[in-house]
Design an enzyme around this catalytic site. Structure first.
Site, PDB file in Angstrom:
ATOM      1  N   HIS A  40       0.830  -1.211   0.000  1.00 38.93           N
ATOM      2  CA  HIS A  40       0.000   0.000   0.000  1.00 38.93           C
ATOM      3  C   HIS A  40       0.864   1.260   0.000  1.00 38.93           C
ATOM      4  O   HIS A  40       0.977   1.972   1.000  1.00 38.93           O
ATOM      5  CB  HIS A  40      -0.948  -0.010   1.209  1.00 38.93           C
ATOM      6  N   CYS A  96       3.421 -12.138   3.239  1.00 41.26           N
ATOM      7  CA  CYS A  96       4.288 -12.013   4.417  1.00 41.26           C
ATOM      8  C   CYS A  96       4.201 -13.298   5.245  1.00 41.26           C
ATOM      9  O   CYS A  96       3.100 -13.805   5.492  1.00 41.26           O
ATOM     10  CB  CYS A  96       3.842 -10.820   5.257  1.00 41.26           C
ATOM     11  N   GLU A 126      -5.767  -7.855   3.777  1.00 40.01           N
ATOM     12  CA  GLU A 126      -5.195  -8.904   4.635  1.00 40.01           C
ATOM     13  C   GLU A 126      -6.298  -9.659   5.368  1.00 40.01           C
ATOM     14  O   GLU A 126      -6.286 -10.894   5.436  1.00 40.01           O
ATOM     15  CB  GLU A 126      -4.220  -8.310   5.643  1.00 40.01           C
TER      16      GLU A 126
END
Length: 281
Positions: A40, A96, A126
């Site tokens: 982002h 991640c 997410e």
């Protein structure tokens, strides 16, 4: 004037890893896509576009065939990953590792019959990705009010996880509210160490600073949390994306300026802002 840059400012481990994976793929000469913005930060996305990397939006999957798609650092739903493979894309998973851990946790605990409760922003990719790894519908709690109104089926065990970039202090307040409901809840603190560290440092600097500058993309959740923390403790707190946004005057009484940046803010932008502040304020 004293200017202090937070030691933790800038790319976290997961973002740096994702960016490294993108640059590795650019070097292969293949057609490269990222599923949604890789991180982002609008400036980073623009730079990647200039290097031939295209952002693939969810509604474009059926109209494009072939190429390499890099799964963004926020992760995606299991069904999305399966659909990309079925459409003939080569998938490079840059999720991640801390987010992948949440995927594994909710998959395991929901399969065991627990009600998954995700503390986070329901609109954030997410959180949407985490929901897509649950075997049954998850409940998203975004704030203390949601926690107070939370209702879980009687005698159903729960598993509570958090968006990795959620406000650490708010998470524990929400957990206490959930505990008070006497659910048999497994609490898994999935806020990453980098998030906790930079939030703690932002709080400490903003308590001492006369002005705070928070750098990051406007859509960055972790940067927004940093801004909220700093604004709570420092009246003159400013949210900027680049040095070009620093076209304002600080009050004459300001003698100490603190600077921090979100986990998706590249070092070159941080340096530009820091240099601008030292020269012009």
């Amino acid at each position: 004037m004293e200017v202090r840059l937070a030691k933790s400012a800038g790319f976290c481990f997961g973002v740096k890893r994702a960016m490294d994976m993108v640059y590795q793929q650019i070097g292969t000469g293949k057609k490269i896509y990222t599923y949604g913005p890789i991180i982002h930060n609008e400036e980073v996305v623009k730079d990647l576009e200039s290097r031939g990397v295209t952002v693939l939006e969810p509604d474009q999957i059926d109209s494009v065939r072939g190429g390499t798609v890099i799964i963004r650092s926020h992760g995606v739903e299991r069904a999305v990953q399966e659909k990309l493979l079925a459409r003939g894309f080569e998938c490079v998973d840059a999720t991640c590792p801390f987010v992948k851990r949440i995927h594994a946790t909710v998959a395991k605990e929901s399969a065991a019959g627990r009600q998954i409760i995700i503390v986070g922003n329901p609109e954030h990719p997410e959180v949407q990705g985490i929901m897509g790894w649950c075997e049954s519908p998850a409940i998203v709690v975004k704030d203390e009010n949601d926690a107070k109104n939370l209702e879980v089926l009687p005698k159903k065990d729960c598993c509570v996880v958090a968006q990795t970039t959620f406000n650490y202090t708010k998470f524990h307040k929400i957990v206490e509210i959930i505990r008070e409901k006497n659910y048999n809840a497994l609490i898994v603190d999935t806020i990453c160490n980098a998030t906790e560290e930079r939030q703690t440092e932002a709080r400490e600097i903003s308590q001492a600073a006369d002005a705070m500058i928070v750098i990051g993309g406007k859509t960055s959740s972790n940067t927004r949390k940093l801004y909220e923390i700093c604004a709570e403790h420092c009246e003159h707190t400013y949210y900027v994306q680049t040095a070009a946004d620093l076209r304002f005057e600080l009050p004459e009484s300001v003698g100490f300026v603190g600077i921090t940046a979100g986990a998706s803010t590249p070092n070159n932008i941080i340096e530009e802002v820091q240099n601008y502040v030292r020269i012009n304020f």
